[in-house]
Write an enzyme that holds these catalytic residues in place. Structure first.
Site, PDB file in Angstrom:
ATOM      1  N   LYS A 217     -15.203   5.032   8.126  1.00 35.48           N
ATOM      2  CA  LYS A 217     -15.332   3.705   7.523  1.00 35.48           C
ATOM      3  C   LYS A 217     -16.655   3.645   6.767  1.00 35.48           C
ATOM      4  O   LYS A 217     -17.672   4.147   7.269  1.00 35.48           O
ATOM      5  CB  LYS A 217     -15.268   2.649   8.627  1.00 35.48           C
ATOM      6  CG  LYS A 217     -15.209   1.215   8.152  1.00 35.48           C
ATOM      7  CD  LYS A 217     -15.052   0.259   9.344  1.00 35.48           C
ATOM      8  CE  LYS A 217     -14.918  -1.186   8.925  1.00 35.48           C
ATOM      9  NZ  LYS A 217     -14.740  -2.094  10.078  1.00 35.48           N
TER      10      LYS A 217
ATOM     11  N   SER B  14     -10.763  -5.251   9.685  1.00 39.02           N
ATOM     12  CA  SER B  14     -11.458  -4.872   8.471  1.00 39.02           C
ATOM     13  C   SER B  14     -11.435  -3.370   8.194  1.00 39.02           C
ATOM     14  O   SER B  14     -11.705  -2.947   7.080  1.00 39.02           O
ATOM     15  CB  SER B  14     -12.921  -5.314   8.547  1.00 39.02           C
ATOM     16  OG  SER B  14     -13.601  -4.584   9.569  1.00 39.02           O
TER      17      SER B  14
ATOM     18  N   SER C 214     -11.159  -5.259  14.490  1.00 38.31           N
ATOM     19  CA  SER C 214     -11.102  -4.541  13.210  1.00 38.31           C
ATOM     20  C   SER C 214     -10.650  -3.092  13.301  1.00 38.31           C
ATOM     21  O   SER C 214     -10.443  -2.444  12.264  1.00 38.31           O
ATOM     22  CB  SER C 214     -12.466  -4.595  12.519  1.00 38.31           C
ATOM     23  OG  SER C 214     -12.669  -5.858  11.955  1.00 38.31           O
TER      24      SER C 214
END
Lengths: 72, 475
Positions: free
Chosen positions: B79, B154, B178
């Site tokens: 990420k 997310s 997330s």
């Protein structure tokens, strides 16, 4: 955005109905304490590598506009 | 697991057994990226060149008889809120566009030491604030299983990268769901470890008392292996638990016989019937494997959303004060310092980030602290107490991960509160600091995947992984 924030704060009013007077606040999942390491010299970040990321480096420093608005 | 992709465990075995090479495995993944990345947009930055060099180095070492670690040759995506030295780390925000961290996050170092090949940095909701990966300054990520739908968020780019076969595994961060929610929406496994089990050093901070890094994988065994690599104490993170990560790969075959599985007696409204049907099927599978189902209550569950959306923005408003245009990232030049701060932040932050900074500063302001932030911290205590009471009568709790399957892109962007409701089942774990994971368990509406969430107490990962392995066998 003002309308959205107002709507959220209205929704967040749902906790007003709870009696929380005897509840202890919980800021962290687990108790935390200061952590110290041995006071010995260790390598820091590479100065040039750090300055390369700055929007306006100057003479090995971070250049910023004047805080009082007047150009020096 | 989608049969066309190979698990981490199988990749490691094939490379070690000489059936394939790290370079060949990498090229297979890069070929899939070439084919579908334009359509999906899982990545902010693809690291093909360095990945090829790393894979070649691993192949040379293995050929020479040197062990390169438990993940030797496994392509992994990160990420884009985890620091990678000399490689752009943007948090999908214009305010950090072009920033190259001068250090690696601890998890990155541990992956590299274990022989993983980093293939790229994945898209996210700006600063991890969102549930759909539509809040990225660089455009949304699309769900590989239906590109008209969101991948969740997310960590949507990390979930999509695994679901599309761009990487064999990935890392995400989970502040309120997330990792687990996008894992559910993309049909992969996602783990949110106990707070402190995985180092946050080098993870760009959103809400520091809630953030945790964890893996996305195709299989439960892969997730266990990744956890063993990235977990464990880190002196560079003051909230890191000072104990070794428990063995997880060793417990996967132990079954659930005699285990007590908690079921919410009062399910919150808003769940799709197909999602609830899959949850019922999961309970039935565990019961058939020898577990007992017990009804439990979490009376404060409905207040978690409010507590979270006050605590997380409050912490974020403090954490994001560092983006001031002085030391790194975007600067919008102005005549004086204060104007420069304002102009930089106005241009650099997107709407959702601004919304949360304003909410957070409001909740922390002198006149409203007790009414908002102070009360939210007390509600946080209530949910922790609820969990403590529930775990007196059960070992783990099963819920849906998300009330719905992946929704169409654009459906919830105009109403942030509706988007926040996506997180109803995932938020409580973060507030308590406990462990949780999402395991794919069949499909729901529109033939999209449904995830079942396993909640466990702090350090309950071994039990949680046993249940996950059983659900995987039954799915």
């Amino acid at each position: 955005m003002t309308t959205q924030l107002t709507g959220m704060l209205d929704h967040f009013g749902d906790i007003d109905k709870l009696d929380l007077s005897a509840v202890t606040p919980m800021a962290q999942p687990f108790p935390i304490k200061n952590v110290y390491r041995e006071d010995v010299v260790v390598p820091g970040l590479d100065r040039q590598e750090v300055l390369d990321n700055a929007p306006a480096p100057q003479d090995g420093r971070f250049r910023v506009p004047p805080s009082n608005g007047a150009e020096s | 697991m989608t049969s066309e992709f190979v698990s981490v465990v199988d990749i490691v075995g094939s490379i070690r057994g000489g059936k394939t090479t790290a370079s060949d495995v990498l090229e297979q993944h890069l070929a899939r990226i070439d084919k579908r990345e334009t359509e999906i947009h899982a990545f902010n930055h693809i690291m093909a060149e360095s990945a090829r060099a790393n894979a070649a180095s691993i192949d040379a070492d293995l050929k020479a008889g040197n062990d390169r670690g438990p993940l030797a040759g496994v392509p992994i995506a990160l990420k884009d809120n985890m620091c990678t030295r000399g490689v752009p780390t943007t948090c999908s925000s214009k305010i950090l566009e072009g920033w190259k961290p001068p250090y690696d996050a601890t998890v990155v170092t541990r992956l590299q030491q274990a022989g993983a090949v980093i293939v790229g940095k994945t898209n996210l909701d700006e600063f991890a604030m969102g549930s759909s990966t539509e809040n990225s300054a660089f455009g949304p990520t699309r769900n590989p299983l239906d590109t008209s739908r969101v991948p969740g968020g997310s960590s949507g780019g990390s979930a999509a990268a695994v679901a599309a076969g761009f990487a064999a595994a990935s890392l995400g961060s989970d502040t309120g769901g997330s990792i687990r929610q996008p894992a559910a929406l993309c049909g992969v496994v996602g783990v949110k470890p106990t707070y402190g089990m995985v180092s946050r050093q080098g993870l760009v901070a959103f809400a520091s008392s809630l953030d945790q890094i964890g893996p996305f994988t195709h299989t439960v065994a892969d997730a266990a292996l990744l956890m063993e690599v990235i977990g464990g104490h880190d002196p560079l993170d003051s909230t890191s638990l000072d104990q070794p990560v428990p063995s997880l790969t060793a417990v996967l075959g132990q079954g659930v016989k005699g285990m007590r599985i908690g079921r919410l007696a009062d399910m919150p409204d808003g769940c799709e019937p197909e999602v609830l049907a899959r949850l019922d099927a999961a309970f039935a599978a565990l019961k058939a494997a020898g577990a007992t189902i017990v009804d439990i209550a979490l009376p404060s569950l409905s207040y978690c959303l409010t507590a979270y959306y006050l605590v997380a923005p409050a912490e974020a408003s403090s954490n994001l004060a560092r983006y001031d245009g002085v030391r790194y990232g975007l600067r919008v030049e102005s005549a004086d310092l204060i104007s420069m701060y304002g102009a930089t932040r106005a241009a650099g932050f997107g709407a959702e980030v601004k919304r949360r900074i304003m909410l957070g500063t409001y909740a922390l302001s002198a006149g409203y602290y007790d009414a908002y932030y102070g009360k939210a911290l007390k509600v946080r205590r209530l949910i922790a107490n609820d969990f403590a009471a529930a775990y007196q009568s059960c070992d783990v709790i099963l819920t849906p991960t998300s009330p719905t399957v992946a929704f169409p892109i654009g459906e919830k962007t105009s109403d942030p509160l509706t988007m926040y409701l996506c997180d109803i089942f995932t938020i409580p774990t973060n507030l308590a600091g406990h462990a949780a994971m999402s395991v794919p368990f069949g499909t729901g509406a529109h033939s999209m995947p449904v995830g079942v969430q396993i909640l466990a107490p702090a350090l309950g990962e071994p039990t949680m992984f046993r249940v996950a392995a059983e659900l995987e066998r039954a799915s």
